[in-house]
Design a protein around this motif. Sequence first.
Motif, short mmCIF file in Angstrom:
data_model
loop_
_atom_site.label_atom_id
_atom_site.label_comp_id
_atom_site.label_asym_id
_atom_site.label_seq_id
_atom_site.Cartn_x
_atom_site.Cartn_y
_atom_site.Cartn_z
N ARG A 289 0.88 -1.53 -0.55
CA ARG A 289 -0.34 -0.49 -0.27
C ARG A 289 0.99 1.28 0.29
O ARG A 289 0.18 2.34 -0.90
N ARG A 290 1.66 1.38 1.04
CA ARG A 290 2.88 2.70 1.05
C ARG A 290 3.47 2.73 -0.06
O ARG A 290 3.94 4.04 -1.16
N GLN A 291 3.21 1.65 -1.26
CA GLN A 291 4.69 2.02 -2.27
C GLN A 291 4.08 2.26 -3.29
O GLN A 291 4.23 3.42 -3.95
N LEU A 292 2.67 2.01 -3.11
CA LEU A 292 1.52 2.19 -4.33
C LEU A 292 1.61 3.16 -4.01
O LEU A 292 1.04 4.40 -4.92
N CYS A 293 0.73 3.80 -3.12
CA CYS A 293 0.75 5.40 -3.13
C CYS A 293 1.44 6.35 -3.21
O CYS A 293 1.49 7.35 -4.27
N SER A 294 2.95 6.13 -2.93
CA SER A 294 3.89 6.61 -3.72
C SER A 294 3.77 6.71 -5.00
O SER A 294 4.10 7.94 -5.76
N TRP A 295 3.57 5.94 -5.49
CA TRP A 295 3.41 5.82 -7.05
C TRP A 295 2.34 6.74 -8.06
O TRP A 295 2.78 7.51 -8.57
N VAL A 296 1.32 6.63 -7.03
CA VAL A 296 -0.12 7.61 -7.36
C VAL A 296 0.15 9.16 -6.80
O VAL A 296 0.23 9.20 -8.55
N VAL A 297 0.91 8.84 -6.36
CA VAL A 297 1.42 9.98 -6.25
C VAL A 297 2.55 11.17 -7.38
O VAL A 297 2.37 12.22 -7.62
#
Length: 426
Positions: A289-297
């Motif tokens: 989740r954290r890495q996915l959120c980083s990618w989306v940002v």
Amino acid sequence: MSARHRAAVRPDAPAHQPGTSVSTVRVGRQGIYDGERRLVAYELLFRAHGGTTADLSSGAEQDHATSQVISATFGDFGVEQIAGDKPLFINLTRGFFTGELPVPCSPHQVVLELLEDVEVDEELLAGLDRLHAQGYRVAVDDFDGEESRLPAVERAEYVKIDLAASGERFEDVVALVRRHNPSALVVVERVEDDAEFERCAAAGCDLFQGYGLQRPVTLESVSLTPSQLVCLRLVRALTGSDAPIGEIEQLVASDPGLSLRVLRTVSSAGYGTQQEISSLRQAIVLLGRRQLCSWVVLMLLGGVTSVDTESLTTVLARAAACARLVPADSDLAYTVGLLSGVATVLGMAEGDLVETTGVALSVRTALLEGRGAAGRALRAVLSYEDDDGTAGEQGRPAYEVYEVSRAYLAGLSTAMATVEAVLEHD
């Protein structure tokens, strides 16, 4: 399916129609060499659309450019496609070092370059220490002997010196680096000819970069750009209360461009994943989740555009229909249908697309050879779209036409609802 609806995504359609989410992404790449003139690393450079250089002034423009380089490298090209197993030097602005902006790539294959105009203060140094603790390597870019930057030099694995900028002081700057950080590798930039190379080698430098060794090369790829609204909804879901994996998967799956980037990122050598990817859900779980959120940002910061709703609906309907025809392995079938649709929208050969995503053999054989339940379902859906009445196989059809029709219409209904939800402003 009507001919009008199919025409929006036919392979021979222009790849850059106005209003679609298909765009061209570019990054520059320049080699870094050792004392034997062997290629040992690359630096990645921002390239504006249609240009071969970057002309950036504001901090916001620099953040935007950096985000595009990282996003394109890991999400559009794939690290191994750009650099094989060699390290990648990527220029980062202050926000990435202080934690204001996410660094979405793993430390496995990147070197983070601290630009010369970034102020070195306590906040920045704390950020460097945090990144080091996470396993990242840091290079201080364009060091010219500034006393204020010495604390960063002392923490760096690489220190880059611009030969032209330092001029007659070059040897003194090298000596200063050696005194403050004997273990750092000194990288000389703007080495223009053999004489300059020999001068730098005599000064004890370790690595060399410049036109005398290699001119920058601009690499280009076709990208399916993620929808801004989907990205915003994902950020909200990922940063709020713990959203279930099914909700996260549904949001990612609603945007083919984002799905493709997630698959490519997880399979990238730079991310360090050794597992074969057989479904979008598996990729999301592995990314975290954290890495996915980083990618989306990062995608939001790098600039995303609106989607062509007709093409998007077609891709999602194909994927959903495949999943409905294979209830026992719907995740794999959905991924196969999704990649098939993405290849059609991009006007890209499915084999080429598969190579950039690194998906499992089961996905490859289903997509390219029509093997397995997912492969048979895809062939049936494609036949239905083409109105040929065979439902996908020579001889006895894999599915009755009414089965495919029912699955496709249900998938189309789901796709239309998904697109409508994505485009709906809260």
